[in-house]
Design a protein around this motif. Sequence first.
Motif, PDB file in Angstrom:
ATOM      1  N   LEU A   1      -0.170  -0.498  20.289  1.00  0.00           N
ATOM      2  CA  LEU A   1       0.645   0.309  19.378  1.00  0.00           C
ATOM      3  C   LEU A   1      -0.209   0.987  18.313  1.00  0.00           C
ATOM      4  O   LEU A   1       0.014   2.160  17.980  1.00  0.00           O
ATOM      5  N   SER A   2      -1.211   0.282  17.780  1.00  0.00           N
ATOM      6  CA  SER A   2      -2.072   0.916  16.776  1.00  0.00           C
ATOM      7  C   SER A   2      -2.891   2.045  17.399  1.00  0.00           C
ATOM      8  O   SER A   2      -3.158   3.056  16.750  1.00  0.00           O
ATOM      9  N   LEU A   3      -3.251   1.914  18.669  1.00  0.00           N
ATOM     10  CA  LEU A   3      -3.962   2.985  19.367  1.00  0.00           C
ATOM     11  C   LEU A   3      -3.061   4.209  19.552  1.00  0.00           C
ATOM     12  O   LEU A   3      -3.512   5.342  19.403  1.00  0.00           O
TER      13      LEU A   3
ATOM     14  N   VAL B   1      -0.620   5.068  17.540  1.00  0.00           N
ATOM     15  CA  VAL B   1      -0.532   5.671  16.205  1.00  0.00           C
ATOM     16  C   VAL B   1      -1.759   6.537  15.942  1.00  0.00           C
ATOM     17  O   VAL B   1      -1.643   7.674  15.489  1.00  0.00           O
ATOM     18  N   LYS B   2      -2.937   6.007  16.262  1.00  0.00           N
ATOM     19  CA  LYS B   2      -4.186   6.717  15.985  1.00  0.00           C
ATOM     20  C   LYS B   2      -4.443   7.879  16.935  1.00  0.00           C
ATOM     21  O   LYS B   2      -4.704   8.997  16.491  1.00  0.00           O
ATOM     22  N   GLU B   3      -4.352   7.648  18.226  1.00  0.00           N
ATOM     23  CA  GLU B   3      -4.732   8.662  19.207  1.00  0.00           C
ATOM     24  C   GLU B   3      -3.626   9.683  19.488  1.00  0.00           C
ATOM     25  O   GLU B   3      -3.896  10.877  19.551  1.00  0.00           O
ATOM     26  N   HIS B   4      -2.415   9.228  19.698  1.00  0.00           N
ATOM     27  CA  HIS B   4      -1.328  10.126  20.081  1.00  0.00           C
ATOM     28  C   HIS B   4      -0.771  10.888  18.880  1.00  0.00           C
ATOM     29  O   HIS B   4      -0.542  12.087  18.948  1.00  0.00           O
TER      30      HIS B   4
ATOM     31  N   LYS C   1      -2.218  10.885  15.739  1.00  0.00           N
ATOM     32  CA  LYS C   1      -3.285  11.283  14.810  1.00  0.00           C
ATOM     33  C   LYS C   1      -3.012  10.783  13.388  1.00  0.00           C
ATOM     34  O   LYS C   1      -3.224  11.490  12.406  1.00  0.00           O
ATOM     35  N   LEU C   2      -2.525   9.537  13.291  1.00  0.00           N
ATOM     36  CA  LEU C   2      -2.255   8.912  12.001  1.00  0.00           C
ATOM     37  C   LEU C   2      -3.111   7.661  11.869  1.00  0.00           C
ATOM     38  O   LEU C   2      -3.596   7.111  12.852  1.00  0.00           O
ATOM     39  N   ASP C   3      -3.300   7.210  10.649  1.00  0.00           N
ATOM     40  CA  ASP C   3      -4.099   6.019  10.386  1.00  0.00           C
ATOM     41  C   ASP C   3      -3.187   4.788  10.348  1.00  0.00           C
ATOM     42  O   ASP C   3      -2.370   4.664   9.432  1.00  0.00           O
ATOM     43  N   PRO C   4      -3.318   3.878  11.308  1.00  0.00           N
ATOM     44  CA  PRO C   4      -2.454   2.696  11.312  1.00  0.00           C
ATOM     45  C   PRO C   4      -2.818   1.686  10.225  1.00  0.00           C
ATOM     46  O   PRO C   4      -2.083   0.735   9.991  1.00  0.00           O
TER      47      PRO C   4
END
Length: 105
Positions: free
Chosen positions: A13-15, A17-20, A22-25
């Motif tokens: 899930l954190s990936l 947030v970050k990759e899809h 483009k937010l900082d988890p």
Amino acid sequence: MATQNLRLGIDGLSLIVKEHFKLDPFVPGILFLFCGRRSDRIKGLLWEEDGFLLLYKRLEAGRFQWPRTSDDVADITPEQYIWLMQGLTIDPQKVIPKVTPSSPL
């Protein structure tokens, strides 16, 4: 908020947030919500500065009124979060508009 495969754990899930999205988890105090296709389960991911908190809620009856913009991020208010958890829609159906008087009485 996003519709996702809820088999994923913290790392998956954190990936997303970050990759899809483009937010900082790793921003403290930001709760990222994910809903499954059937809309009866929700996962939340929250960074607490010493680790992630993973929340999971499964409804025994009913469905979450999840927005059907599955690939979009939505920023919701604490009030909208409460509505969502109560099975209500996060989009107000009718809002009384604010009025700016043109002259004093």
